[in-house]
Design a protein around this motif. Sequence first.
Motif, PDB file in Angstrom:
ATOM      1  N   VAL A 205       0.605  -1.197   0.012  1.00 40.67           N
ATOM      2  CA  VAL A 205      -0.022  -0.097   0.142  1.00 40.67           C
ATOM      3  C   VAL A 205       0.688   1.419  -0.125  1.00 40.67           C
ATOM      4  O   VAL A 205       0.622   2.385  -0.730  1.00 40.67           O
ATOM      5  CB  VAL A 205      -0.848  -0.046   1.211  1.00 40.67           C
ATOM      6  N   PHE A 206       2.087   1.213   0.830  1.00 39.51           N
ATOM      7  CA  PHE A 206       2.788   2.300   0.798  1.00 39.51           C
ATOM      8  C   PHE A 206       3.466   2.624  -0.399  1.00 39.51           C
ATOM      9  O   PHE A 206       3.582   3.744  -1.043  1.00 39.51           O
ATOM     10  CB  PHE A 206       4.100   2.176   2.110  1.00 39.51           C
ATOM     11  N   THR A 207       3.978   1.600  -1.145  1.00 41.23           N
ATOM     12  CA  THR A 207       4.549   1.856  -2.547  1.00 41.23           C
ATOM     13  C   THR A 207       3.795   2.550  -3.380  1.00 41.23           C
ATOM     14  O   THR A 207       4.127   3.401  -4.269  1.00 41.23           O
ATOM     15  CB  THR A 207       5.145   0.395  -2.869  1.00 41.23           C
ATOM     16  N   ARG A 208       2.430   1.751  -3.290  1.00 42.14           N
ATOM     17  CA  ARG A 208       1.356   2.275  -4.478  1.00 42.14           C
ATOM     18  C   ARG A 208       1.069   3.669  -4.130  1.00 42.14           C
ATOM     19  O   ARG A 208       0.990   4.624  -5.153  1.00 42.14           O
ATOM     20  CB  ARG A 208       0.165   1.462  -4.230  1.00 42.14           C
ATOM     21  N   GLU A 209       0.876   4.103  -3.016  1.00 45.66           N
ATOM     22  CA  GLU A 209       0.726   5.467  -2.623  1.00 45.66           C
ATOM     23  C   GLU A 209       2.052   6.661  -2.895  1.00 45.66           C
ATOM     24  O   GLU A 209       1.622   7.662  -3.422  1.00 45.66           O
ATOM     25  CB  GLU A 209       0.067   5.569  -1.256  1.00 45.66           C
ATOM     26  N   ILE A 210       3.196   6.037  -2.444  1.00 45.77           N
ATOM     27  CA  ILE A 210       4.199   6.964  -2.636  1.00 45.77           C
ATOM     28  C   ILE A 210       4.657   7.152  -4.122  1.00 45.77           C
ATOM     29  O   ILE A 210       5.313   8.341  -4.290  1.00 45.77           O
ATOM     30  CB  ILE A 210       5.335   6.450  -1.906  1.00 45.77           C
ATOM     31  N   LEU A 211       4.468   6.255  -4.936  1.00 45.28           N
ATOM     32  CA  LEU A 211       4.689   6.343  -6.303  1.00 45.28           C
ATOM     33  C   LEU A 211       3.987   7.405  -6.883  1.00 45.28           C
ATOM     34  O   LEU A 211       4.459   8.220  -7.788  1.00 45.28           O
ATOM     35  CB  LEU A 211       4.665   5.072  -7.081  1.00 45.28           C
ATOM     36  N   LEU A 212       2.767   7.655  -6.336  1.00 43.70           N
ATOM     37  CA  LEU A 212       2.129   9.005  -6.925  1.00 43.70           C
ATOM     38  C   LEU A 212       2.690  10.288  -6.511  1.00 43.70           C
ATOM     39  O   LEU A 212       2.628  11.183  -7.282  1.00 43.70           O
ATOM     40  CB  LEU A 212       0.529   8.911  -6.237  1.00 43.70           C
ATOM     41  N   VAL A 213       3.094  10.393  -5.207  1.00 48.93           N
ATOM     42  CA  VAL A 213       3.771  11.440  -4.820  1.00 48.93           C
ATOM     43  C   VAL A 213       5.117  11.765  -5.706  1.00 48.93           C
ATOM     44  O   VAL A 213       5.534  13.022  -6.153  1.00 48.93           O
ATOM     45  CB  VAL A 213       4.074  11.495  -3.338  1.00 48.93           C
ATOM     46  N   LEU A 214       5.654  10.544  -5.880  1.00 46.64           N
ATOM     47  CA  LEU A 214       7.141  10.822  -6.581  1.00 46.64           C
ATOM     48  C   LEU A 214       6.775  11.322  -8.026  1.00 46.64           C
ATOM     49  O   LEU A 214       7.897  11.910  -8.637  1.00 46.64           O
ATOM     50  CB  LEU A 214       8.039   9.445  -6.514  1.00 46.64           C
ATOM     51  N   ARG A 215       5.976  10.900  -8.549  1.00 45.92           N
ATOM     52  CA  ARG A 215       5.567  11.306  -9.941  1.00 45.92           C
ATOM     53  C   ARG A 215       5.466  12.621 -10.037  1.00 45.92           C
ATOM     54  O   ARG A 215       5.325  13.250 -11.018  1.00 45.92           O
ATOM     55  CB  ARG A 215       4.469  10.482 -10.570  1.00 45.92           C
ATOM     56  N   ASP A 216       4.906  13.344  -9.081  1.00 46.52           N
ATOM     57  CA  ASP A 216       4.669  15.079  -8.941  1.00 46.52           C
ATOM     58  C   ASP A 216       5.672  15.435  -7.688  1.00 46.52           C
ATOM     59  O   ASP A 216       4.785  15.828  -6.863  1.00 46.52           O
ATOM     60  CB  ASP A 216       3.340  15.142  -8.926  1.00 46.52           C
TER      61      ASP A 216
END
Length: 288
Positions: free
Chosen positions: A38-49
């Motif tokens: 869950v953390f990986t899925r959510e943090i990837l959205l942040v790293l993309r922006d």
Amino acid sequence: MSEQTRTTAPAVASTTHEAPRIVTRTGPGKFFADTGAVFTREILLVLRDPFTLIFSLLQPLIFLGLFGPLLTGTFGGGFGGPGGEGLTTGETLQWFVPGVIVMISLFGTSMTGSNLLYEIMTGSYERVLATPLDRSAILVGRALKEFAPLLVQGLLIAVVCIPFGFTFHVVPALVGLVLLGIFGIGVGAFSHALALAAKNREWLFWGVQQSLLFPLLILSGMMLPLEAGPSWMQTAAKFNPLTYMVDAERVLFAGTFDDPAVLWGVVAAAATCAVGVAVGIRSTRRTV
């Protein structure tokens, strides 16, 4: 017919094989694996922006740049040392910076539910619930996603303040940030539960969140010392778990471990995390 059966039987036997066994994790192993997913899925959205992380640094820097000098003048007017002498800018930052770090972490984790509201509207949250993910892992993973950028921001703020007289004790400060992360998991779980209760009524979520957030901030002594306030505010602050977190962070950022405030901070963080996760899990199961 019997000869044909004899010739085809080996071919049939050769194509049969046992079905692969599906190994599923249980217990703590499943919880940590699901939390990581869950953390990986959510943090990837942040790293993309990444620009959102940069922009979110503006608010704490504005507080430090504009509110800090006001505090220096206030402390200089009588809230300083035992003799009433004023404090230097570095000593003021030593008191103020931990409060700012607690503030930005509280802002981030308390808005965990806002992202959930968007997922509920788009239907993606129902797809997450359809997976075999542990319900508590969904809560913890989302809260950690909100806290991880704030951890980096807190370290950057502390480093930026070093040239102005702020003393950065690395190990105690890292312990304080971990303690703040435990507290943030509980706050994020509460925010998650509030979003599930509000569902399609965003105004209800923001109304409750804002109505609770700012009184908690003021009554924690985060921005101004409560010693200067009336007695009823000091009494109310004792029932605010955020008060004990702010006191613990100030002690730890000052480089001290052997202070009762640290123990009270651990108790407040653990209690908030336990109650928040329990409430969040119960709310999540009700939506299934």
